[in-house]
Design a protein around this motif. Structure first.
Motif, PDB file in Angstrom:
ATOM      1  N   THR A 107      21.421  29.663   7.344  1.00  0.00           N
ATOM      2  CA  THR A 107      20.712  29.264   8.618  1.00  0.00           C
ATOM      3  C   THR A 107      19.837  28.142   8.257  1.00  0.00           C
ATOM      4  O   THR A 107      19.351  27.679   7.303  1.00  0.00           O
ATOM      5  N   TYR A 127      14.903  25.723  16.757  1.00  0.00           N
ATOM      6  CA  TYR A 127      15.681  26.736  16.211  1.00  0.00           C
ATOM      7  C   TYR A 127      15.940  26.638  14.669  1.00  0.00           C
ATOM      8  O   TYR A 127      16.392  25.737  14.146  1.00  0.00           O
ATOM      9  N   TYR A 130      20.484  29.182  13.417  1.00  0.00           N
ATOM     10  CA  TYR A 130      22.112  28.787  13.374  1.00  0.00           C
ATOM     11  C   TYR A 130      22.565  28.861  12.224  1.00  0.00           C
ATOM     12  O   TYR A 130      22.038  28.062  11.377  1.00  0.00           O
ATOM     13  N   HIS A 132      25.146  27.562   9.481  1.00  0.00           N
ATOM     14  CA  HIS A 132      26.158  26.483   9.005  1.00  0.00           C
ATOM     15  C   HIS A 132      27.018  26.550   7.578  1.00  0.00           C
ATOM     16  O   HIS A 132      26.335  27.409   6.943  1.00  0.00           O
ATOM     17  N   ASN A 167      20.532  17.967  15.386  1.00  0.00           N
ATOM     18  CA  ASN A 167      20.842  18.818  13.906  1.00  0.00           C
ATOM     19  C   ASN A 167      20.471  17.979  12.657  1.00  0.00           C
ATOM     20  O   ASN A 167      20.379  16.876  12.770  1.00  0.00           O
TER      21      ASN A 167
END
Length: 181
Positions: A107, A127, A130, A132, A167
């Protein structure tokens, strides 16, 4: 990039030379080992410290790991603390000095901005959940029958930032102390 290539060459040279100098002790029973490791380190690309607990589980040359970490990022939305979770799987080699290479998921953080497709929130949001892809390599140096030192380099493949998404990158160097059961 050249520095990291040199670091990897040095790590694997140490592993190969230690294996040549010591008697290889095979784990003929394929005994399962669990080795919790407390670590600290630094995310070189975002200038942030990292800390956590990794739990490697291995049998002979097969290695899996669960990693629970903590870090923070300074963003335009302010200081953001968050936890990470990362399962990985890979291979290892060595005896008194053990090297490993693993692939997994983690995450990691991003910001979704106003106007993003399928996003109805009126402000930008941070956030940290997500998933990766992640690759990492490391070395464990056995100090006693149960105690070992660990050094590791990991890289997270984050998505490319765009107009609607920011990101964050991660290239982490970390060191830890572990106990083998």
């Amino acid at each position: 990039m050249k520095k990291f290539l040199v670091l990897f060459v040095m790590m694997f040279s140490v592993i190969a030379s230690s294996s040549a100098q010591s008697k290889w002790i095979e784990d003929s029973d394929w005994k399962l080992h669990v080795a919790p490791t407390v670590y600290g380190g630094y995310n070189c690309l975002e200038n942030a410290p990292i800390a956590g607990v990794a739990v490697p589980i291995y049998v002979n040359f097969i290695r899996a790991e669960l990693d629970f970490g903590y870090t923070y990022l300074d963003t335009y939305l302010g200081h953001k603390d968050f936890m990470t979770f990362s399962p990985s799987v890979g291979v290892q080699y060595g005896n008194k000095v053990r090297g490993y290479l693993m692939y997994g998921w983690t995450t990691w953080a991003s910001i979704t901005k106003v106007g993003a497709p399928n996003y109805a929130c009126p402000n930008d949001r941070f956030y940290s959940d997500y998933l990766h892809s992640k690759i990492k390599g490391g070395v464990e140096v056995i100090l006693t029958k149960k105690l070992f030192l660990n050094a590791e380099v990991s890289y997270i493949f984050s998505r490319e930032s765009s107009t609607y998404y920011e990101n964050f990158d991660n290239l982490s160097l970390r060191a830890g102390l572990g106990w083998r059961f």
